[in-house]
Design an enzyme around this catalytic site. Structure first.
Site, PDB file in Angstrom:
ATOM      1  N   LYS A   1     -78.944 -16.251  54.822  1.00 54.19           N
ATOM      2  CA  LYS A   1     -78.566 -16.766  56.145  1.00 54.19           C
ATOM      3  C   LYS A   1     -79.024 -15.751  57.184  1.00 54.19           C
ATOM      4  O   LYS A   1     -79.037 -14.542  56.933  1.00 54.19           O
ATOM      5  CB  LYS A   1     -77.033 -16.937  56.196  1.00 54.19           C
ATOM      6  CG  LYS A   1     -76.447 -17.247  57.581  1.00 54.19           C
ATOM      7  CD  LYS A   1     -76.802 -18.626  58.090  1.00 54.19           C
ATOM      8  CE  LYS A   1     -76.295 -18.858  59.525  1.00 54.19           C
ATOM      9  NZ  LYS A   1     -76.872 -20.072  60.135  1.00 54.19           N
ATOM     10  N   SER A   2     -79.378 -16.223  58.369  1.00 53.14           N
ATOM     11  CA  SER A   2     -79.787 -15.304  59.430  1.00 53.14           C
ATOM     12  C   SER A   2     -78.664 -14.315  59.707  1.00 53.14           C
ATOM     13  O   SER A   2     -77.508 -14.707  59.915  1.00 53.14           O
ATOM     14  CB  SER A   2     -80.108 -16.075  60.711  1.00 53.14           C
ATOM     15  OG  SER A   2     -81.308 -16.791  60.560  1.00 53.14           O
TER      16      SER A   2
ATOM     17  N   CYS B   1     -82.935 -19.904  66.832  1.00 52.38           N
ATOM     18  CA  CYS B   1     -81.596 -20.495  66.691  1.00 52.38           C
ATOM     19  C   CYS B   1     -81.247 -21.294  67.943  1.00 52.38           C
ATOM     20  O   CYS B   1     -81.239 -20.750  69.041  1.00 52.38           O
ATOM     21  CB  CYS B   1     -80.524 -19.429  66.463  1.00 52.38           C
ATOM     22  SG  CYS B   1     -78.887 -20.217  66.392  1.00 52.38           S
TER      23      CYS B   1
ATOM     24  N   GLY C   1     -88.599 -28.819  56.730  1.00 53.44           N
ATOM     25  CA  GLY C   1     -88.301 -29.949  57.606  1.00 53.44           C
ATOM     26  C   GLY C   1     -88.493 -31.254  56.859  1.00 53.44           C
ATOM     27  O   GLY C   1     -89.621 -31.651  56.572  1.00 53.44           O
TER      28      GLY C   1
ATOM     29  N   LEU D   1     -74.551 -19.282  64.102  1.00 54.42           N
ATOM     30  CA  LEU D   1     -74.869 -18.031  63.409  1.00 54.42           C
ATOM     31  C   LEU D   1     -73.693 -17.381  62.686  1.00 54.42           C
ATOM     32  O   LEU D   1     -73.520 -16.153  62.773  1.00 54.42           O
ATOM     33  CB  LEU D   1     -75.454 -17.030  64.426  1.00 54.42           C
ATOM     34  CG  LEU D   1     -76.955 -16.811  64.406  1.00 54.42           C
ATOM     35  CD1 LEU D   1     -77.388 -15.966  65.608  1.00 54.42           C
ATOM     36  CD2 LEU D   1     -77.398 -16.124  63.120  1.00 54.42           C
TER      37      LEU D   1
HETATM   38  O1  RRO Z   1     -76.401 -20.847  62.720  1.00 48.46           O
HETATM   39  C1  RRO Z   1     -76.932 -21.786  63.353  1.00 48.46           C
HETATM   40  O2  RRO Z   1     -76.328 -22.459  64.193  1.00 48.46           O
HETATM   41  C2  RRO Z   1     -78.348 -22.121  63.168  1.00 48.46           C
HETATM   42  C3  RRO Z   1     -79.361 -21.190  63.141  1.00 48.46           C
HETATM   43 BR1  RRO Z   1     -79.072 -19.358  63.194  1.00 48.46          BR
HETATM   44  C4  RRO Z   1     -80.709 -21.620  63.072  1.00 48.46           C
HETATM   45  O3  RRO Z   1     -81.689 -20.853  63.066  1.00 48.46           O
HETATM   46  N1  RRO Z   1     -80.935 -22.958  63.033  1.00 48.46           N
HETATM   47  C5  RRO Z   1     -79.944 -23.861  63.044  1.00 48.46           C
HETATM   48  O4  RRO Z   1     -80.208 -25.069  62.998  1.00 48.46           O
HETATM   49  N2  RRO Z   1     -78.641 -23.427  63.115  1.00 48.46           N
END
Ligand code: RRO
Length: 318
Positions: free
Chosen positions: A51-52, A135, A254, A79
């Site tokens: 996860k980011s 994001c 995608g 995030l």
């Molecule tokens: O965590 C999110 O709301 C989120 C992220 Br970081 C992202 O890069 N893409 C997304 O669709 N949701």
């Protein structure tokens, strides 16, 4: 004598890293905790992507913040993640699964990003970094990838400190000059890969019975994934495959839910594929299923490796 036919190979190389199979998870769904990352590690996925991460732990946006529809998903997670160190510390465990571990980084500003990327410089169990420029769900924070100068400045700072292979996760672009402007930025740096695309930002899904939005944050606005994202994803994979320098790998994400979707992404130029919405829906079995379906298609078409059709999409001439 019968000649035994070996299965078509799905192996690939991304950022100079060998992947036994080109299909793995997208950053986002089910990759925020050690337990979730272990599930990916034990599955047929070709890599483990986190996860980011932000510098510190984040709770994320209020619930409900993810909603599945018949055609895909909308999310405004905001995030939520355990904080960067957690994902850095997981690296030896990821290595024990015997597949490359990639950390997604999504700092809240230039300094957060460079701090995280600098701290990863000597982590020998991290194969690469995917820098998230896209994001869509932080209230009041525009997506970096839609601001070309900001993206350039960020990459200038990042490439002063990075030692691992680094790629970018891009938002979807819709206008030809925008593809060209972003390609011009990216071609100024030694990026290793570009991941196309993040969710299509700020869509709206409605529950008509309740006459209400389906997720709480941002008055129901959120990133769209799934079937409707596929044509936009394919266009972005294709454009960046043709516009970026030859040594930049394209990772397609995608709307991939079956082998044919995967085949289309590779035809457009993807050298690896990530699964988001379908992974969330089906769980980690999706990696083996999609891989098997892709191999069936390759067998029918007489392909023994993905390089034989990667990027070979034909057009119809002018
Ligand atoms: O965590 C999110 O709301 C989120 C992220 Br970081 C992202 O890069 N893409 C997304 O669709 N949701």
């Amino acid at each position: 004598m019968t000649v035994s036919q070996s299965a078509p190979s799905l192996s690939t190389t991304i950022a100079g890293i060998s992947l036994e199979t080109c299909i793995y998870n997208a950053s986002g769904p089910l990759c925020a905790t050690e337990e979730e990352l272990d599930v990916i590690g034990k599955s047929a996925a070709g890599a483990i992507l986190s996860k980011s991460a932000t510098l510190e732990y984040r709770e994320g946006n209020p619930q409900p913040r993810y909603y599945e529809t018949s055609w895909g998903s909308i999310n405004s997670m905001g995030l939520p993640n355990e904080g960067f160190e957690y994902y850095a510390n997981y690296a030896p465990k990821a290595a024990a699964h015997g597949k490359p571990y990639i950390i997604s980084v999504s700092g809240m500003g230039y300094d957060d990003n460079t701090k995280m990327i600098e701290a990863l410089a000597d982590n020998e169990n991290v194969a690469a970094i995917e820098l998230n420029l896209s994001c869509p769900n932080i209230p009041g924070k525009p997506q970096a990838g839609y601001d070309f100068e900001q993206s350039r400045t960020l990459l200038e700072k990042v490439f002063e400190v990075v030692r691992l292979p680094l790629g970018v996760k891009l938002p979807p672009y819709f206008d030809i000059p925008h593809f060209e402007m972003m390609a011009d930025v990216l071609n100024s740096f030694p990026i290793s890969f570009a991941t196309c695309i993040n969710s299509i930002g700020n869509g709206l899904v409605i529950d008509t019975e309740k006459e209400c939005v389906v997720i709480r944050p941002k008055q129901g606005f959120g990133g769209i994934g799934g079937d409707f994202a596929k044509p936009t994803a394919l266009a972005n994979v294709r454009k960046f495959y043709t516009l970026l320098k030859d040594d930049v790998d394209i990772i397609g994400v995608g709307g991939i839910k079956n082998g044919m979707d995967a085949f289309e992404h590779i035809l457009c130029g993807a050298g690896a594929l990530q699964i988001g919405t379908q992974f969330m829906r089906e769980g980690a079995d999706c990696f083996a299923r999609i891989a098997n379906e892709l191999q069936d298609i390759m067998r029918q078409k007489g392909y023994s490796s993905i390089d034989e059709f990667k990027g070979k999409l034909k057009d119809m001439g002018e």
